[in-house]
Design a protein around this motif. Structure first.
Motif, PDB file in Angstrom:
ATOM      1  N   VAL A 122     -11.000  -3.762   5.040  1.00 17.70           N
ATOM      2  CA  VAL A 122      -9.481  -3.514   5.327  1.00 17.70           C
ATOM      3  C   VAL A 122      -9.056  -2.285   4.805  1.00 17.70           C
ATOM      4  CG1 VAL A 122      -7.068  -4.172   4.980  1.00 17.70           C
ATOM      5  CG2 VAL A 122      -9.080  -6.071   5.174  1.00 17.70           C
ATOM      6  N   ALA A 123      -8.555  -1.361   5.798  1.00 15.06           N
ATOM      7  CA  ALA A 123      -8.452   0.147   5.533  1.00 15.06           C
ATOM      8  C   ALA A 123      -7.380   0.321   4.502  1.00 15.06           C
ATOM      9  CB  ALA A 123      -8.069   0.826   6.736  1.00 15.06           C
ATOM     10  N   ASP A 124      -6.439  -0.568   4.369  1.00 18.95           N
ATOM     11  CA  ASP A 124      -5.347  -0.028   3.334  1.00 18.95           C
ATOM     12  C   ASP A 124      -5.358  -1.207   2.212  1.00 18.95           C
ATOM     13  OD1 ASP A 124      -4.293  -2.440   4.735  1.00 18.95           O
ATOM     14  OD2 ASP A 124      -2.298  -1.966   5.108  1.00 18.95           O
ATOM     15  N   ILE A 125      -6.319  -1.970   2.179  1.00 15.01           N
ATOM     16  CA  ILE A 125      -6.554  -2.968   1.111  1.00 15.01           C
ATOM     17  C   ILE A 125      -6.088  -2.471  -0.261  1.00 15.01           C
ATOM     18  CG2 ILE A 125      -8.993  -2.501   0.280  1.00 15.01           C
ATOM     19  CD1 ILE A 125      -7.261  -5.991   0.888  1.00 15.01           C
ATOM     20  N   HIS A 126      -6.372  -1.382  -0.759  1.00 15.46           N
ATOM     21  CA  HIS A 126      -5.874  -0.741  -1.969  1.00 15.46           C
ATOM     22  C   HIS A 126      -4.745   0.062  -2.021  1.00 15.46           C
ATOM     23  CE1 HIS A 126      -9.546  -2.320  -3.596  1.00 15.46           C
ATOM     24  NE2 HIS A 126     -10.075  -1.729  -2.907  1.00 15.46           N
ATOM     25  N   LEU A 127      -3.904   0.271  -0.873  1.00 13.91           N
ATOM     26  CA  LEU A 127      -2.588   1.009  -1.174  1.00 13.91           C
ATOM     27  C   LEU A 127      -1.577   0.234  -2.198  1.00 13.91           C
ATOM     28  CD1 LEU A 127      -1.735   1.707   2.459  1.00 13.91           C
ATOM     29  CD2 LEU A 127      -2.422   3.007   0.841  1.00 13.91           C
ATOM     30  N   ASN A 128      -1.640  -0.853  -2.620  1.00 17.44           N
ATOM     31  CA  ASN A 128      -0.900  -1.126  -3.776  1.00 17.44           C
ATOM     32  C   ASN A 128      -1.550  -1.017  -5.155  1.00 17.44           C
ATOM     33  OD1 ASN A 128       1.260  -2.159  -1.832  1.00 17.44           O
ATOM     34  ND2 ASN A 128       0.386  -4.344  -1.882  1.00 17.44           N
ATOM     35  N   GLY A 129      -2.743  -0.696  -4.963  1.00 13.27           N
ATOM     36  CA  GLY A 129      -3.226  -0.343  -6.289  1.00 13.27           C
ATOM     37  C   GLY A 129      -4.786  -0.754  -6.301  1.00 13.27           C
ATOM     38  N   THR A 130      -5.790  -0.326  -6.780  1.00 13.26           N
ATOM     39  CA  THR A 130      -7.065  -0.334  -6.709  1.00 13.26           C
ATOM     40  C   THR A 130      -7.229  -1.189  -8.212  1.00 13.26           C
ATOM     41  OG1 THR A 130      -7.709   1.462  -5.327  1.00 13.26           O
ATOM     42  CG2 THR A 130      -9.393   0.356  -6.706  1.00 13.26           C
ATOM     43  N   PRO A 131      -7.962  -2.168  -8.151  1.00  9.90           N
ATOM     44  CA  PRO A 131      -8.340  -2.991  -9.292  1.00  9.90           C
ATOM     45  C   PRO A 131      -9.058  -2.000 -10.358  1.00  9.90           C
ATOM     46  CG  PRO A 131      -8.768  -4.430  -7.731  1.00  9.90           C
ATOM     47  CD  PRO A 131      -8.401  -3.065  -7.258  1.00  9.90           C
ATOM     48  N   SER A 132      -8.949  -1.885 -11.679  1.00 14.11           N
ATOM     49  CA  SER A 132      -9.580  -0.993 -12.717  1.00 14.11           C
ATOM     50  C   SER A 132      -9.386  -1.782 -14.122  1.00 14.11           C
ATOM     51  CB  SER A 132      -8.930   0.421 -12.628  1.00 14.11           C
ATOM     52  OG  SER A 132      -7.561   0.290 -13.212  1.00 14.11           O
ATOM     53  N   ARG A 133     -10.155  -1.153 -14.880  1.00 16.59           N
ATOM     54  CA  ARG A 133     -10.386  -1.830 -16.145  1.00 16.59           C
ATOM     55  C   ARG A 133      -9.678  -0.971 -17.205  1.00 16.59           C
ATOM     56  NH1 ARG A 133     -16.601  -3.059 -16.727  1.00 16.59           N
ATOM     57  NH2 ARG A 133     -15.829  -4.899 -18.169  1.00 16.59           N
ATOM     58  N   ASP A 134      -8.379  -0.504 -16.846  1.00 21.05           N
ATOM     59  CA  ASP A 134      -7.746   0.273 -17.684  1.00 21.05           C
ATOM     60  C   ASP A 134      -6.174   0.203 -17.422  1.00 21.05           C
ATOM     61  OD1 ASP A 134      -7.113   1.687 -15.420  1.00 21.05           O
ATOM     62  OD2 ASP A 134      -8.731   3.340 -16.039  1.00 21.05           O
ATOM     63  N   THR A 135      -5.275   0.863 -17.722  1.00 20.73           N
ATOM     64  CA  THR A 135      -4.056   0.769 -17.469  1.00 20.73           C
ATOM     65  C   THR A 135      -3.397   1.345 -16.237  1.00 20.73           C
ATOM     66  OG1 THR A 135      -3.231   2.650 -18.879  1.00 20.73           O
ATOM     67  CG2 THR A 135      -3.243   0.477 -20.073  1.00 20.73           C
ATOM     68  N   ASP A 136      -4.532   1.604 -15.428  1.00 15.20           N
ATOM     69  CA  ASP A 136      -4.178   2.296 -14.070  1.00 15.20           C
ATOM     70  C   ASP A 136      -4.087   0.919 -13.208  1.00 15.20           C
ATOM     71  OD1 ASP A 136      -3.785   4.832 -14.338  1.00 15.20           O
ATOM     72  OD2 ASP A 136      -5.867   5.314 -14.310  1.00 15.20           O
ATOM     73  N   ASP A 137      -4.571  -0.121 -13.702  1.00 18.93           N
ATOM     74  CA  ASP A 137      -4.674  -1.404 -12.896  1.00 18.93           C
ATOM     75  C   ASP A 137      -3.464  -1.788 -12.237  1.00 18.93           C
ATOM     76  OD1 ASP A 137      -6.538  -3.977 -12.240  1.00 18.93           O
ATOM     77  OD2 ASP A 137      -4.569  -4.819 -13.015  1.00 18.93           O
ATOM     78  N   PRO A 138      -3.212  -2.336 -11.255  1.00 20.93           N
ATOM     79  CA  PRO A 138      -1.937  -2.623 -10.443  1.00 20.93           C
ATOM     80  C   PRO A 138      -0.993  -3.728 -11.425  1.00 20.93           C
ATOM     81  CG  PRO A 138      -3.553  -3.115  -8.936  1.00 20.93           C
ATOM     82  CD  PRO A 138      -4.346  -2.552 -10.082  1.00 20.93           C
ATOM     83  N   SER A 139      -1.585  -4.282 -12.323  1.00 21.01           N
ATOM     84  CA  SER A 139      -0.884  -5.220 -13.048  1.00 21.01           C
ATOM     85  C   SER A 139       0.071  -4.601 -14.035  1.00 21.01           C
ATOM     86  CB  SER A 139      -1.775  -6.055 -13.778  1.00 21.01           C
ATOM     87  OG  SER A 139      -2.729  -5.681 -14.676  1.00 21.01           O
ATOM     88  N   TYR A 140      -0.203  -3.124 -14.414  1.00 21.97           N
ATOM     89  CA  TYR A 140       0.565  -2.622 -15.229  1.00 21.97           C
ATOM     90  C   TYR A 140       1.710  -1.790 -14.579  1.00 21.97           C
ATOM     91  CZ  TYR A 140      -2.742  -3.079 -19.050  1.00 21.97           C
ATOM     92  OH  TYR A 140      -3.584  -3.529 -19.879  1.00 21.97           O
ATOM     93  N   ARG A 141       1.912  -2.034 -13.213  1.00 19.10           N
ATOM     94  CA  ARG A 141       3.109  -1.304 -12.416  1.00 19.10           C
ATOM     95  C   ARG A 141       4.408  -1.955 -12.560  1.00 19.10           C
ATOM     96  NH1 ARG A 141      -0.122   0.854  -7.061  1.00 19.10           N
ATOM     97  NH2 ARG A 141      -1.449   2.154  -8.325  1.00 19.10           N
ATOM     98  N   ARG A 142       5.161  -1.102 -12.855  1.00 18.00           N
ATOM     99  CA  ARG A 142       6.571  -1.645 -13.149  1.00 18.00           C
ATOM    100  C   ARG A 142       7.378  -0.514 -12.381  1.00 18.00           C
ATOM    101  NH1 ARG A 142       3.819  -4.998 -14.490  1.00 18.00           N
ATOM    102  NH2 ARG A 142       3.844  -6.198 -16.156  1.00 18.00           N
ATOM    103  N   PRO A 143       8.267  -0.730 -11.543  1.00 13.73           N
ATOM    104  CA  PRO A 143       8.048  -2.209 -10.743  1.00 13.73           C
ATOM    105  C   PRO A 143       7.032  -2.184  -9.869  1.00 13.73           C
ATOM    106  CG  PRO A 143       9.814  -1.012  -9.744  1.00 13.73           C
ATOM    107  CD  PRO A 143       9.249  -0.152 -10.741  1.00 13.73           C
ATOM    108  N   LEU A 144       6.489  -3.451  -9.806  1.00 13.19           N
ATOM    109  CA  LEU A 144       5.495  -3.813  -8.744  1.00 13.19           C
ATOM    110  C   LEU A 144       6.026  -3.440  -7.399  1.00 13.19           C
ATOM    111  CD1 LEU A 144       2.357  -4.477  -8.119  1.00 13.19           C
ATOM    112  CD2 LEU A 144       3.377  -6.815  -8.205  1.00 13.19           C
TER     113      LEU A 144
END
Length: 186
Positions: free
Chosen positions: A154-176
């Motif tokens: 899926v071409a745009d699968i990571h537009l909301n963020g790419t899973p990563s093993r650091d604080t760049d992971d989408p789970s740290y985004r505020r606001p999501l």
């Protein structure tokens, strides 16, 4: 009678708040390890805690260094999933048994899965629950066949963020936020 019911209710509410604080503490350990967030990981432990995990026995800072190097060298991704929790609170001390399911996508593209229990003694110091002693009871492990990751094409699968093993992971985004266009597959 009303006073007795209110007292009982208040005691139950205090216990529930303690249980939630304890669960939050245990969750910080797992999230901190999976995201390589040292500060979050260490916030789950008292600085003088002792942890026995595999061949490691020592304190929280050394555990983080040992485990993060092992996971960074061995896996692309790890998930420490937390399951059944029992909590026995006695004043400022709590004993917990927490079932876990560990999954790692290894660098050779195999998948490792293991299960066991974290058996902890937590202490409330300065009105904060943290782990004082941890024993990791590993009870089983195995390998799971590797399959392609779903939706990788899926071409745009990571537009909301790419899973990563650091604080760049989408789970740290505020606001999501959502950056993908609406799409309902047909």
């Amino acid at each position: 009678m009303t006073t007795s019911l209110n007292t009982d209710r208040n005691a139950r509410l205090e216990t529930l708040l303690d249980r939630q604080d304890i669960l939050d503490t245990l969750t910080r350990f797992s999230r901190g390890m999976d995201r390589f967030d040292r500060a979050l990981f260490l916030s789950a432990f008292h600085t003088d805690a002792t942890i026995a995990a595999g061949d490691f026995v020592g304190g929280p800072a050394d555990l983080y260094d040992w485990a993060s190097a092992m996971h960074a060298n061995g896996q692309y991704a790890t998930h420490h999933n937390l399951l059944n929790l029992t909590v026995d609170i006695d004043g400022d001390t709590a004993h917990t048994e927490l079932y876990y399911l560990f999954v790692g996508r290894n660098r050779d593209d195999s998948n490792w899965i293991a299960g066991g229990r974290y058996i902890d003694r937590l202490e409330r110091r300065a009105d904060e629950w943290r782990i004082a002693l941890r024993t990791n009871a590993i009870e089983w492990s195995g390998m799971v066949p590797t399959m392609p990751l779903p939706f990788a094409d899926v071409a745009d699968i990571h537009l909301n963020g790419t899973p990563s093993r650091d604080t760049d992971d989408p789970s740290y985004r505020r606001p999501l936020t959502n950056n993908r266009e609406p799409n309902i597959p047909g």
